[in-house]
Scaffold this motif. Structure first.
Motif, PDB file in Angstrom:
ATOM      1  N   GLY A 161       0.778  -1.233   0.000  1.00 36.89           N
ATOM      2  CA  GLY A 161       0.000   0.000   0.000  1.00 36.89           C
ATOM      3  C   GLY A 161       0.805   1.276   0.000  1.00 36.89           C
ATOM      4  N   GLY A 162       2.142   1.160  -0.096  1.00 32.13           N
ATOM      5  CA  GLY A 162       2.984   2.348  -0.071  1.00 32.13           C
ATOM      6  C   GLY A 162       3.350   2.828  -1.456  1.00 32.13           C
ATOM      7  N   LEU A 163       4.307   3.757  -1.521  1.00 35.64           N
ATOM      8  CA  LEU A 163       4.743   4.324  -2.790  1.00 35.64           C
ATOM      9  C   LEU A 163       5.910   3.561  -3.393  1.00 35.64           C
ATOM     10  CD1 LEU A 163       4.571   8.155  -1.979  1.00 35.64           C
ATOM     11  CD2 LEU A 163       2.848   6.706  -3.064  1.00 35.64           C
ATOM     12  N   GLY A 164       6.594   2.757  -2.588  1.00 36.73           N
ATOM     13  CA  GLY A 164       7.696   1.958  -3.104  1.00 36.73           C
ATOM     14  C   GLY A 164       8.867   2.788  -3.597  1.00 36.73           C
ATOM     15  N   LEU A 165       9.109   3.932  -2.961  1.00 31.10           N
ATOM     16  CA  LEU A 165      10.227   4.786  -3.360  1.00 31.10           C
ATOM     17  C   LEU A 165      11.445   4.462  -2.492  1.00 31.10           C
ATOM     18  CD1 LEU A 165       8.212   8.106  -3.853  1.00 31.10           C
ATOM     19  CD2 LEU A 165       8.932   6.451  -5.597  1.00 31.10           C
ATOM     20  N   GLY A 166      12.399   5.375  -2.430  1.00 36.37           N
ATOM     21  CA  GLY A 166      13.636   5.037  -1.733  1.00 36.37           C
ATOM     22  C   GLY A 166      14.097   6.089  -0.754  1.00 36.37           C
ATOM     23  N   HIS A 167      15.353   5.941  -0.333  1.00 36.45           N
ATOM     24  CA  HIS A 167      15.914   6.836   0.677  1.00 36.45           C
ATOM     25  C   HIS A 167      16.161   8.238   0.130  1.00 36.45           C
ATOM     26  CE1 HIS A 167      16.380   3.724   3.704  1.00 36.45           C
ATOM     27  NE2 HIS A 167      16.781   2.916   2.743  1.00 36.45           N
ATOM     28  N   VAL A 168      16.374   8.362  -1.171  1.00 33.50           N
ATOM     29  CA  VAL A 168      16.509   9.699  -1.749  1.00 33.50           C
ATOM     30  C   VAL A 168      15.217  10.480  -1.540  1.00 33.50           C
ATOM     31  CG1 VAL A 168      16.813  11.014  -3.872  1.00 33.50           C
ATOM     32  CG2 VAL A 168      18.227   8.994  -3.457  1.00 33.50           C
ATOM     33  N   GLU A 169      14.088   9.830  -1.826  1.00 35.08           N
ATOM     34  CA  GLU A 169      12.799  10.509  -1.673  1.00 35.08           C
ATOM     35  C   GLU A 169      12.475  10.792  -0.211  1.00 35.08           C
ATOM     36  OE1 GLU A 169      12.988   8.714  -5.627  1.00 35.08           O
ATOM     37  OE2 GLU A 169      13.338   7.878  -3.629  1.00 35.08           O
ATOM     38  N   ALA A 170      12.792   9.832   0.671  1.00 32.71           N
ATOM     39  CA  ALA A 170      12.581  10.080   2.102  1.00 32.71           C
ATOM     40  C   ALA A 170      13.439  11.256   2.563  1.00 32.71           C
ATOM     41  CB  ALA A 170      12.923   8.828   2.907  1.00 32.71           C
ATOM     42  N   GLY A 171      14.663  11.347   2.041  1.00 32.03           N
ATOM     43  CA  GLY A 171      15.547  12.445   2.394  1.00 32.03           C
ATOM     44  C   GLY A 171      15.032  13.794   1.926  1.00 32.03           C
ATOM     45  N   ILE A 172      14.360  13.807   0.798  1.00 33.40           N
ATOM     46  CA  ILE A 172      13.775  15.058   0.301  1.00 33.40           C
ATOM     47  C   ILE A 172      12.766  15.604   1.311  1.00 33.40           C
ATOM     48  CG2 ILE A 172      12.210  15.993  -1.452  1.00 33.40           C
ATOM     49  CD1 ILE A 172      13.649  14.098  -3.466  1.00 33.40           C
ATOM     50  N   VAL A 173      11.908  14.729   1.820  1.00 28.85           N
ATOM     51  CA  VAL A 173      10.919  15.142   2.818  1.00 28.85           C
ATOM     52  C   VAL A 173      11.623  15.561   4.111  1.00 28.85           C
ATOM     53  CG1 VAL A 173       8.962  14.378   4.226  1.00 28.85           C
ATOM     54  CG2 VAL A 173       9.114  13.693   1.825  1.00 28.85           C
ATOM     55  N   LEU A 174      12.629  14.798   4.513  1.00 28.15           N
ATOM     56  CA  LEU A 174      13.336  15.107   5.760  1.00 28.15           C
ATOM     57  C   LEU A 174      14.083  16.435   5.689  1.00 28.15           C
ATOM     58  CD1 LEU A 174      14.532  11.537   6.627  1.00 28.15           C
ATOM     59  CD2 LEU A 174      13.285  13.038   8.177  1.00 28.15           C
ATOM     60  N   GLU A 175      14.605  16.790   4.523  1.00 34.02           N
ATOM     61  CA  GLU A 175      15.284  18.079   4.404  1.00 34.02           C
ATOM     62  C   GLU A 175      14.303  19.225   4.644  1.00 34.02           C
ATOM     63  OE1 GLU A 175      18.032  20.626   1.257  1.00 34.02           O
ATOM     64  OE2 GLU A 175      18.016  18.431   1.157  1.00 34.02           O
ATOM     65  N   GLU A 176      13.073  19.074   4.155  1.00 33.92           N
ATOM     66  CA  GLU A 176      12.069  20.118   4.383  1.00 33.92           C
ATOM     67  C   GLU A 176      11.595  20.127   5.832  1.00 33.92           C
ATOM     68  OE1 GLU A 176      11.729  22.370   2.110  1.00 33.92           O
ATOM     69  OE2 GLU A 176      13.141  21.139   0.964  1.00 33.92           O
ATOM     70  N   ILE A 177      11.545  18.956   6.462  1.00 31.58           N
ATOM     71  CA  ILE A 177      11.232  18.880   7.890  1.00 31.58           C
ATOM     72  C   ILE A 177      12.307  19.635   8.682  1.00 31.58           C
ATOM     73  CG2 ILE A 177      11.205  17.303   9.871  1.00 31.58           C
ATOM     74  CD1 ILE A 177       9.724  15.295   8.088  1.00 31.58           C
ATOM     75  N   GLY A 178      13.574  19.413   8.330  1.00 32.10           N
ATOM     76  CA  GLY A 178      14.661  20.106   9.002  1.00 32.10           C
ATOM     77  C   GLY A 178      14.634  21.599   8.760  1.00 32.10           C
ATOM     78  N   ARG A 179      14.278  21.994   7.576  1.00 30.03           N
ATOM     79  CA  ARG A 179      14.229  23.414   7.232  1.00 30.03           C
ATOM     80  C   ARG A 179      13.218  24.161   8.101  1.00 30.03           C
ATOM     81  NH1 ARG A 179      15.789  26.074   2.637  1.00 30.03           N
ATOM     82  NH2 ARG A 179      16.368  24.086   1.682  1.00 30.03           N
ATOM     83  N   ASN A 180      12.112  23.493   8.436  1.00 30.49           N
ATOM     84  CA  ASN A 180      11.038  24.126   9.196  1.00 30.49           C
ATOM     85  C   ASN A 180      10.991  23.693  10.658  1.00 30.49           C
ATOM     86  OD1 ASN A 180       9.209  25.645   7.076  1.00 30.49           O
ATOM     87  ND2 ASN A 180       9.794  23.713   6.113  1.00 30.49           N
ATOM     88  N   LEU A 181      11.937  22.839  11.066  1.00 30.04           N
ATOM     89  CA  LEU A 181      11.936  22.283  12.428  1.00 30.04           C
ATOM     90  C   LEU A 181      10.585  21.635  12.743  1.00 30.04           C
ATOM     91  CD1 LEU A 181      13.762  25.085  14.487  1.00 30.04           C
ATOM     92  CD2 LEU A 181      14.748  23.169  13.225  1.00 30.04           C
ATOM     93  N   THR A 182       9.987  21.020  11.744  1.00 36.43           N
ATOM     94  CA  THR A 182       8.655  20.436  11.904  1.00 36.43           C
ATOM     95  C   THR A 182       8.698  19.240  12.845  1.00 36.43           C
ATOM     96  OG1 THR A 182       8.165  21.067   9.622  1.00 36.43           O
ATOM     97  CG2 THR A 182       6.659  19.510  10.688  1.00 36.43           C
ATOM     98  N   PRO A 183       8.021  19.303  13.986  1.00 35.73           N
ATOM     99  CA  PRO A 183       8.005  18.145  14.892  1.00 35.73           C
ATOM    100  C   PRO A 183       7.081  17.059  14.342  1.00 35.73           C
ATOM    101  CG  PRO A 183       6.655  19.920  15.787  1.00 35.73           C
ATOM    102  CD  PRO A 183       7.270  20.451  14.529  1.00 35.73           C
ATOM    103  N   SER A 184       7.623  15.893  14.090  1.00 36.00           N
ATOM    104  CA  SER A 184       6.815  14.787  13.567  1.00 36.00           C
ATOM    105  C   SER A 184       7.551  13.478  13.787  1.00 36.00           C
ATOM    106  CB  SER A 184       6.543  14.961  12.061  1.00 36.00           C
ATOM    107  OG  SER A 184       7.643  14.479  11.304  1.00 36.00           O
TER     108      SER A 184
END
Length: 371
Positions: free
Chosen positions: A65-88
């Motif tokens: 049921g997932g997107l079947g992507l990889g660590h590059v894509e997860a890192g893209i989201v994490l970089e934006e989380i870091g940019r905004n200090l988004t707690p999640s």
């Protein structure tokens, strides 16, 4: 592979950047849940939005049921989380815990809730003041058709909010991973507020009984899974630190363009220009190292482990530099709560310690190279 994003990855970056800036900003998330003294330290509504956006399923196979992507894509989201200090719980739950559950029978039990943003998982590995996964002392003794877990864990990020824990313990056959539900009898969870106002936990296992179905993978083979899980967490933390450092630098450069001293914009002072240029170049090196590590993990390369440590060490040192330079260039106001730059320094300290600091990974790189 070239060290730049594909068109699809760039589209994901733009989507994640817009979403985090609108829904996961410092004002609407970090400060809100910190100031209200939230026991979780993050918003469950936003976590469900992560599910709606598909972010929680980036590393989940399409068959599950997932997107079947990889660590590059997860890192893209994490970089934006870091940019905004988004707690999640994204890094711990959607990256490390999902990586642990991949290919195991337990994925059908926990992945649907993670995909929906309803379930939070936590990783219970560390036992001492520093990250030392090779020194796990917690025991798992055979008991009937299952095991009896005894020992303590600490620095369990999101542990106070978790529905279950991925726990590493030593069985007679070797290191083994278990999925332990939060209601397990004999398990005590003590919430602890960390330096960045997120909530971690200390866990105490007092003869916690689990059945054989709680084993993740095979008994005695937990080291193989744990290595994969830690690599995923380390490169994910590196991405978040790259985002953190980038935002801290941008915030500082904007301040240099506005603040006047002695009748001049302080951004006109050559020393500050040199320091800003140095920081920019260091951030680009960290970003490249992190992207390379993610690509190697996605390719299943045997040499990925060393480059992951290079990325974690480099990103850690650079994010610290960005936060410290930001505070210093802001002057005394940089440490006041009115300005966001000090919050980046606090988050940096937690991310640096998570999954091993720069010293730990520099030593690991040296050992892997025969020193």
């Amino acid at each position: 592979m070239p060290l730049y994003l594909t068109d699809d990855q760039s589209l994901l970056r733009d989507t994640a950047r817009e979403f985090m800036a609108a829904e996961g900003s410092i004002a609407s998330q970090y400060r809100k849940y910190r100031d209200m003294g939230c026991k979780d330290g993050f918003g469950h509504a936003l976590w469900r939005q992560f599910g709606e956006m598909g972010f929680t399923g980036i590393l989940v196979d399409e068959a599950d049921g997932g997107l079947g992507l990889g660590h590059v894509e997860a890192g893209i989201v994490l970089e934006e989380i870091g940019r905004n200090l988004t707690p999640s719980p994204f890094l711990i739950t959607a990256v490390t815990v999902v990586e642990a559950l991949k290919g195991t029978a337990l994925r059908t039990r926990w992945l649907p809730g993670i995909l929906a943003g309803d379930t939070v998982g936590a990783l219970a590995i560390d036992e001492g003041p520093k990250h030392r996964p090779d020194a796990i002392a917690m025991t798992a003794e055979r008991s009937g058709n299952g095991f009896r877990l005894s020992g303590r864990k600490q620095f369990v990020v999101q542990g106070a909010s978790a529905d279950f824990f991925v726990v590493a313990a030593k069985a007679d056959d070797g290191l083994t991973l278990f999925a332990v539900e939060k209601e397990a009898r004999g398990l005590t969870v003590e919430g602890v507020r960390l330096a960045d106002s997120s909530i971690g936990a200390r866990l105490e296992f007092d003869d916690v009984e689990v059945d054989a179905d709680a084993v993740i993978g095979e008994v005695g083979q937990g080291g193989i899974i744990l290595s994969r899980v830690l690599d995923a967490g380390r490169v994910g933390a590196a991405s978040e630190m790259v985002g953190l450092g980038s935002a801290a630098m941008e915030m500082t450069v904007e301040y240099l363009r506005q603040r006047k001293q002695f009748g001049r914009l302080i951004g006109e002072f050559q020393t500050l220009q040199h320091r800003s240029a140095h920081l920019y170049s260091e951030l680009e090196i960290a970003r490249a190292a992190t992207l390379k590590a993610q690509q190697l993990l996605d390719e299943g390369r045997e040499d990925a482990e060393m480059i992951v440590s290079v990325a974690k060490a480099k990103a850690g040192r650079v994010s610290t530099l960005a936060a410290q330079e930001g505070v210093q260039m802001h002057g005394g106001i940089g440490m006041t709560d009115e300005y966001d730059i000090g919050l980046y320094m606090k988050r940096d300290r937690v991310l640096n310690e998570l999954f091993g600091d720069a010293g730990y990974h520099a030593d690991k790189v040296a050992r892997l190279n025969g020193y």
